[in-house]
Design an enzyme around this catalytic site. Sequence first.
Site, PDB file in Angstrom:
ATOM      1  N   CYS A 140       0.810  -1.222   0.000  1.00 54.34           N
ATOM      2  CA  CYS A 140       0.000   0.000   0.000  1.00 54.34           C
ATOM      3  C   CYS A 140       0.845   1.274   0.000  1.00 54.34           C
ATOM      4  CB  CYS A 140      -0.948   0.000   1.193  1.00 54.34           C
ATOM      5  SG  CYS A 140      -2.041  -1.414   1.188  1.00 54.34           S
ATOM      6  N   HIS A 162      -2.972   6.933   3.113  1.00 52.73           N
ATOM      7  CA  HIS A 162      -3.508   5.672   2.587  1.00 52.73           C
ATOM      8  C   HIS A 162      -4.846   5.412   3.267  1.00 52.73           C
ATOM      9  CE1 HIS A 162      -4.176   1.668   1.379  1.00 52.73           C
ATOM     10  NE2 HIS A 162      -3.818   1.105   2.523  1.00 52.73           N
ATOM     11  N   ASN A 170     -10.369   0.170   0.838  1.00 55.78           N
ATOM     12  CA  ASN A 170      -8.907   0.177   0.738  1.00 55.78           C
ATOM     13  C   ASN A 170      -8.519  -0.294  -0.668  1.00 55.78           C
ATOM     14  OD1 ASN A 170      -6.177  -0.500   0.824  1.00 55.78           O
ATOM     15  ND2 ASN A 170      -6.260  -1.356   2.879  1.00 55.78           N
TER      16      ASN A 170
HETATM   17  N1  COA Z   1     -18.690  -8.116  10.753  1.00 55.73           N
HETATM   18  C1  COA Z   1     -18.993  -8.376  12.023  1.00 55.73           C
HETATM   19  N2  COA Z   1     -18.096  -8.778  12.929  1.00 55.73           N
HETATM   20  C2  COA Z   1     -16.825  -8.892  12.532  1.00 55.73           C
HETATM   21  C3  COA Z   1     -16.424  -8.624  11.202  1.00 55.73           C
HETATM   22  C4  COA Z   1     -17.419  -8.231  10.304  1.00 55.73           C
HETATM   23  N3  COA Z   1     -17.158  -7.944   9.014  1.00 55.73           N
HETATM   24  N4  COA Z   1     -15.093  -8.837  11.104  1.00 55.73           N
HETATM   25  C5  COA Z   1     -14.673  -9.210  12.317  1.00 55.73           C
HETATM   26  N5  COA Z   1     -15.707  -9.257  13.163  1.00 55.73           N
HETATM   27  C6  COA Z   1     -15.700  -9.617  14.574  1.00 55.73           C
HETATM   28  C7  COA Z   1     -14.565 -10.523  14.930  1.00 55.73           C
HETATM   29  O1  COA Z   1     -14.896 -11.880  14.663  1.00 55.73           O
HETATM   30  C8  COA Z   1     -14.371 -10.255  16.394  1.00 55.73           C
HETATM   31  O2  COA Z   1     -15.343 -10.979  17.122  1.00 55.73           O
HETATM   32  P1  COA Z   1     -14.964 -11.627  18.547  1.00 55.73           P
HETATM   33  O3  COA Z   1     -14.629 -10.454  19.424  1.00 55.73           O
HETATM   34  O4  COA Z   1     -16.202 -12.329  18.908  1.00 55.73           O
HETATM   35  O5  COA Z   1     -13.803 -12.518  18.276  1.00 55.73           O
HETATM   36  C9  COA Z   1     -14.717  -8.770  16.519  1.00 55.73           C
HETATM   37  O6  COA Z   1     -15.506  -8.459  15.360  1.00 55.73           O
HETATM   38  C10 COA Z   1     -13.522  -7.883  16.573  1.00 55.73           C
HETATM   39  O7  COA Z   1     -12.658  -8.260  15.501  1.00 55.73           O
HETATM   40  P2  COA Z   1     -11.270  -7.571  15.286  1.00 55.73           P
HETATM   41  O8  COA Z   1     -10.565  -8.211  14.128  1.00 55.73           O
HETATM   42  O9  COA Z   1     -10.563  -7.538  16.599  1.00 55.73           O
HETATM   43  O10 COA Z   1     -11.761  -6.121  14.883  1.00 55.73           O
HETATM   44  P3  COA Z   1     -10.946  -4.781  14.819  1.00 55.73           P
HETATM   45  O11 COA Z   1     -11.640  -3.780  15.637  1.00 55.73           O
HETATM   46  O12 COA Z   1      -9.478  -4.995  14.978  1.00 55.73           O
HETATM   47  O13 COA Z   1     -11.191  -4.362  13.285  1.00 55.73           O
HETATM   48  C11 COA Z   1     -10.006  -4.259  11.182  1.00 55.73           C
HETATM   49  C12 COA Z   1     -10.652  -5.157  12.225  1.00 55.73           C
HETATM   50  C13 COA Z   1      -9.392  -5.126  10.091  1.00 55.73           C
HETATM   51  C14 COA Z   1     -11.091  -3.390  10.577  1.00 55.73           C
HETATM   52  C15 COA Z   1      -8.946  -3.382  11.862  1.00 55.73           C
HETATM   53  O14 COA Z   1      -8.122  -4.176  12.662  1.00 55.73           O
HETATM   54  C16 COA Z   1      -8.078  -2.631  10.889  1.00 55.73           C
HETATM   55  O15 COA Z   1      -8.543  -1.840  10.101  1.00 55.73           O
HETATM   56  N6  COA Z   1      -6.742  -2.799  10.967  1.00 55.73           N
HETATM   57  C17 COA Z   1      -5.786  -2.088  10.143  1.00 55.73           C
HETATM   58  C18 COA Z   1      -5.844  -2.649   8.786  1.00 55.73           C
HETATM   59  C19 COA Z   1      -4.892  -1.968   7.850  1.00 55.73           C
HETATM   60  O16 COA Z   1      -4.643  -0.801   7.943  1.00 55.73           O
HETATM   61  N7  COA Z   1      -4.364  -2.702   6.928  1.00 55.73           N
HETATM   62  C20 COA Z   1      -3.456  -2.143   5.983  1.00 55.73           C
HETATM   63  C21 COA Z   1      -2.855  -3.246   5.244  1.00 55.73           C
HETATM   64  S1  COA Z   1      -3.219  -3.044   3.578  1.00 55.73           S
END
Ligand code: COA
Length: 311
Positions: free
Chosen positions: A110, A238, A268
């Site tokens: 990215c 980004h 993204n």
């Molecule tokens: N819908 C509903 N629930 C969801 C879900 C969805 N689409 N995706 C995940 N969950 C659930 C998970 O299963 C988890 O449930 P649990 O607590 O029962 O285990 C809960 O939501 C929290 O999941 P988690 O992965 O901890 O969420 P988060 O708050 O970390 O958000 C992202 C996930 C990916 C959105 C976030 O971590 C993020 O944006 N990270 C940075 C990504 C990034 O910048 N990447 C760049 C690389 S290109």
Amino acid sequence: MRKVGIVAVGSYVPAEKLTNSDLEKMVDTTDEWITSRTGIKERRIAPAGVHASDLAVKAAADCLARTPDRPQLLIAATSSAEKACPYQASIIAQSLNLTNLAAFDLNAACSGLIYALAVGRSLMQTEGYDHALITAGEKLSRFVDYKDRASCILFGDAGAALMLSAEEQPEHELLTVELGADPTGADLVVMGGPEDEFYFRQDGKSVFRFAVEKMGSLIDLLKTRVGCDDDRYFIIPHQANSRILEAVARNKEIPPERFISNISKYGNTSSASIGLALKEAWDENRFTKGDYLFLIGFGGGLSWAAAAVRW
Ligand code: COA
């Protein structure tokens, strides 16, 4: 040292939208969860048979239509090229009848577009190229497992392109760049590998923390480097998650309106996202002469890249 400016930006997104309500029918998720956790409402998805290079070609054509300059150098940032060879830059050059030029691909996930801007600017300064076309064409949907609710909500497909030109007095001068990578985080973002490593997966929380910390320190660094001591700056980051921007705004006490974001419409789009946001803000006349733009990329690698532009 020759001065280099951004003279034109182009972009392209496929017509087909994938909305949060579409995703509600595909996986166990809700519009409310996706919107509140990511800021994303919809993304564009390229149909089968339309590849990352096609998106880059369309964005490059849009950029070339906005400037008479023609490149002697073409750098195609991509992490989702459909073929190893012909590589994306050669496909773009062939499609647009660009000849007598140096052309190559660059992959820094990215952060790719800003890495390519930095490399392009350097080669213009050391090797004498007058014009460089920098593209970012990404079809990340091909690496997305649409059964995995944690990742399928995040990505969209898009292309962006910028023309860099050497000028005496650039209207939009690329003042400084900063590149980096932390290979201890290389396994935190994975896609496109053999079998079990083909579909995108990440350690979202670790990447989130890294992005917030790195973006904050890069803003400080760019402000110091360019001598910006007032609030005449915009951050074009980004577009990965609007909560990352909110956290940086909170930590650094930056008014949220300084961040340019269109993630709600496109998700993204990897290396294309900064170009897409810059193009939209430019078309909306968001910037006035004398403003600083801080372009900040981060992602797989873990990589980061930042550039300051004076408008
Ligand atoms: N819908 C509903 N629930 C969801 C879900 C969805 N689409 N995706 C995940 N969950 C659930 C998970 O299963 C988890 O449930 P649990 O607590 O029962 O285990 C809960 O939501 C929290 O999941 P988690 O992965 O901890 O969420 P988060 O708050 O970390 O958000 C992202 C996930 C990916 C959105 C976030 O971590 C993020 O944006 N990270 C940075 C990504 C990034 O910048 N990447 C760049 C690389 S290109």
